[in-house]
Design a protein around this motif. Structure first.
Motif, short mmCIF file in Angstrom:
data_model
loop_
_atom_site.label_atom_id
_atom_site.label_comp_id
_atom_site.label_asym_id
_atom_site.label_seq_id
_atom_site.Cartn_x
_atom_site.Cartn_y
_atom_site.Cartn_z
N ILE A 107 0.84 -1.20 0.00
CA ILE A 107 0.00 0.00 0.00
C ILE A 107 0.87 1.25 0.00
O ILE A 107 0.63 2.19 -0.75
CB ILE A 107 -0.95 0.02 1.22
N ALA A 108 1.90 1.26 0.83
CA ALA A 108 2.76 2.44 0.93
C ALA A 108 3.41 2.76 -0.40
O ALA A 108 3.55 3.94 -0.76
CB ALA A 108 3.82 2.22 2.00
N PHE A 109 3.80 1.74 -1.14
CA PHE A 109 4.48 1.98 -2.41
C PHE A 109 3.52 2.19 -3.58
O PHE A 109 3.85 2.89 -4.53
CB PHE A 109 5.44 0.83 -2.74
N LEU A 110 2.33 1.61 -3.52
CA LEU A 110 1.42 1.66 -4.66
C LEU A 110 0.31 2.70 -4.56
O LEU A 110 -0.38 2.93 -5.54
CB LEU A 110 0.78 0.28 -4.87
N VAL A 111 0.12 3.30 -3.41
CA VAL A 111 -1.05 4.17 -3.21
C VAL A 111 -1.05 5.35 -4.18
O VAL A 111 -2.10 5.74 -4.68
CB VAL A 111 -1.17 4.62 -1.74
N GLU A 112 0.09 5.93 -4.48
CA GLU A 112 0.12 7.07 -5.40
C GLU A 112 -0.18 6.63 -6.83
O GLU A 112 -0.85 7.33 -7.57
CB GLU A 112 1.48 7.77 -5.34
N ALA A 114 -1.65 3.47 -7.87
CA ALA A 114 -2.90 2.73 -8.03
C ALA A 114 -4.10 3.46 -7.45
O ALA A 114 -5.23 3.15 -7.80
CB ALA A 114 -2.77 1.35 -7.38
N GLY A 115 -3.87 4.40 -6.57
CA GLY A 115 -4.97 5.09 -5.91
C GLY A 115 -5.29 4.47 -4.57
O GLY A 115 -5.04 3.27 -4.33
N SER A 119 -5.86 0.34 -3.91
CA SER A 119 -4.82 -0.32 -3.12
C SER A 119 -5.35 -0.80 -1.78
O SER A 119 -5.05 -1.93 -1.35
CB SER A 119 -3.60 0.59 -2.95
N VAL A 120 -6.17 0.00 -1.11
CA VAL A 120 -6.74 -0.43 0.17
C VAL A 120 -7.76 -1.54 -0.04
O VAL A 120 -7.82 -2.50 0.74
CB VAL A 120 -7.35 0.77 0.93
N GLY A 121 -8.55 -1.45 -1.10
CA GLY A 121 -9.51 -2.51 -1.40
C GLY A 121 -8.83 -3.84 -1.64
O GLY A 121 -9.26 -4.88 -1.12
N LEU A 122 -7.75 -3.84 -2.42
CA LEU A 122 -7.00 -5.08 -2.66
C LEU A 122 -6.35 -5.61 -1.39
O LEU A 122 -6.34 -6.82 -1.13
CB LEU A 122 -5.95 -4.86 -3.75
N PHE A 123 -5.82 -4.71 -0.57
CA PHE A 123 -5.21 -5.12 0.69
C PHE A 123 -6.26 -5.76 1.60
O PHE A 123 -6.02 -6.81 2.19
CB PHE A 123 -4.54 -3.93 1.38
N LEU A 124 -7.40 -5.11 1.73
CA LEU A 124 -8.44 -5.66 2.60
C LEU A 124 -8.95 -7.00 2.08
O LEU A 124 -9.19 -7.93 2.87
CB LEU A 124 -9.59 -4.66 2.73
N PHE A 125 -9.10 -7.12 0.77
CA PHE A 125 -9.51 -8.40 0.19
C PHE A 125 -8.52 -9.50 0.55
O PHE A 125 -8.90 -10.58 1.02
CB PHE A 125 -9.65 -8.27 -1.33
N ALA A 126 -7.23 -9.21 0.34
CA ALA A 126 -6.20 -10.21 0.67
C ALA A 126 -6.20 -10.51 2.16
O ALA A 126 -6.03 -11.67 2.57
CB ALA A 126 -4.84 -9.71 0.21
N LEU A 127 -6.40 -9.50 2.97
CA LEU A 127 -6.42 -9.68 4.42
C LEU A 127 -7.58 -10.57 4.85
O LEU A 127 -7.41 -11.50 5.64
CB LEU A 127 -6.52 -8.32 5.10
N PHE A 128 -8.76 -10.32 4.30
CA PHE A 128 -9.93 -11.13 4.65
C PHE A 128 -9.76 -12.58 4.21
O PHE A 128 -10.15 -13.50 4.92
CB PHE A 128 -11.20 -10.55 4.03
N VAL A 129 -9.17 -12.78 3.03
CA VAL A 129 -9.02 -14.14 2.51
C VAL A 129 -7.91 -14.89 3.24
O VAL A 129 -8.10 -16.02 3.70
CB VAL A 129 -8.75 -14.12 0.98
N LEU A 167 -5.66 5.37 -12.70
CA LEU A 167 -6.97 4.96 -13.17
C LEU A 167 -8.09 5.88 -12.68
O LEU A 167 -9.23 5.71 -13.09
CB LEU A 167 -7.26 3.52 -12.72
N GLY A 168 -7.76 6.80 -11.80
CA GLY A 168 -8.77 7.70 -11.26
C GLY A 168 -9.65 7.08 -10.20
O GLY A 168 -10.72 7.59 -9.89
N LEU A 169 -9.21 5.97 -9.63
CA LEU A 169 -10.02 5.29 -8.60
C LEU A 169 -9.61 5.73 -7.21
O LEU A 169 -8.55 5.67 -6.77
CB LEU A 169 -9.89 3.78 -8.73
#
Length: 169
Positions: A107-112, A114-115, A119-129, A167-169
């Motif tokens: 997240i720290a490296f990709l947030v700028e 990927a948005g 980045s937080v959505g993907l992190f949370l998805f991985a965390l939940f799984v 991507l503007g997300l």
């Protein structure tokens, strides 16, 4: 060995130094020092009242006091602390811890780029799984709802812009 002592010479029911709590105390003390150093570099007061460094300095001081209390308790009163089973985490537990740390670094490296929401959505998805071991559909839904909630709170209600990424997300 006398009847009132254990193998290490301590009184029955008493533990020696609690290493896990001692390490946690020193980590918190280091965090308090970092926050305190950053707070000192900001203004404490402005014409409108407390400045940007005021509350972080207070919080750093409180954290340092609590960390010192934890170090003292772990050293001299370890018998009053709850027992920890950190050593029994095992390989699976260490793998989960590593996955969380890797995700936070990503997240720290990709947030700028990927948005924030993506980045937080993907992190949370991985965390939940991986950590929560929830089903894929449930994890995806929860991650998407939380990412949308972050957008609603920060971008819409508080008007704090979060990085949108390419991507503007």
């Amino acid at each position: 060995m006398s009847a009132g002592t254990t193998k290490r010479g301590a009184a029955p029911g008493r533990r020696g130094v609690s290493v896990s709590y001692l390490v946690a105390g020193f980590v918190l003390l280091a965090l308090a020092a970092i926050v305190g150093r950053e707070a000192v570099e900001m203004r404490f007061y402005s014409s409108l009242g407390p400045g940007a460094g005021f509350f972080p300095a207070i919080l750093a001081g409180l954290l340092a006091l609590l960390a010192l209390a934890l170090v003292w308790q772990a050293t001299f009163r370890a018998d009053t602390l709850p027992r920890t089973e950190f050593a029994s985490v095992g390989r699976a537990g260490y793998a989960r811890i590593g996955a969380i740390v890797a995700g936070l670094l990503a997240i720290a490296f990709l947030v700028e780029w990927a948005g924030f929401r993506l980045s937080v959505g993907l992190f949370l998805f991985a965390l939940f799984v991986m950590v929560g071991r929830y089903p894929l559909l449930r994890s995806a839904l929860a991650a998407a709802l939380l990412a949308a909630a972050y957008h609603l709170v920060f971008d819409v209600l508080l008007r704090v812009p979060l990085p949108a990424g390419v991507l503007g997300l």
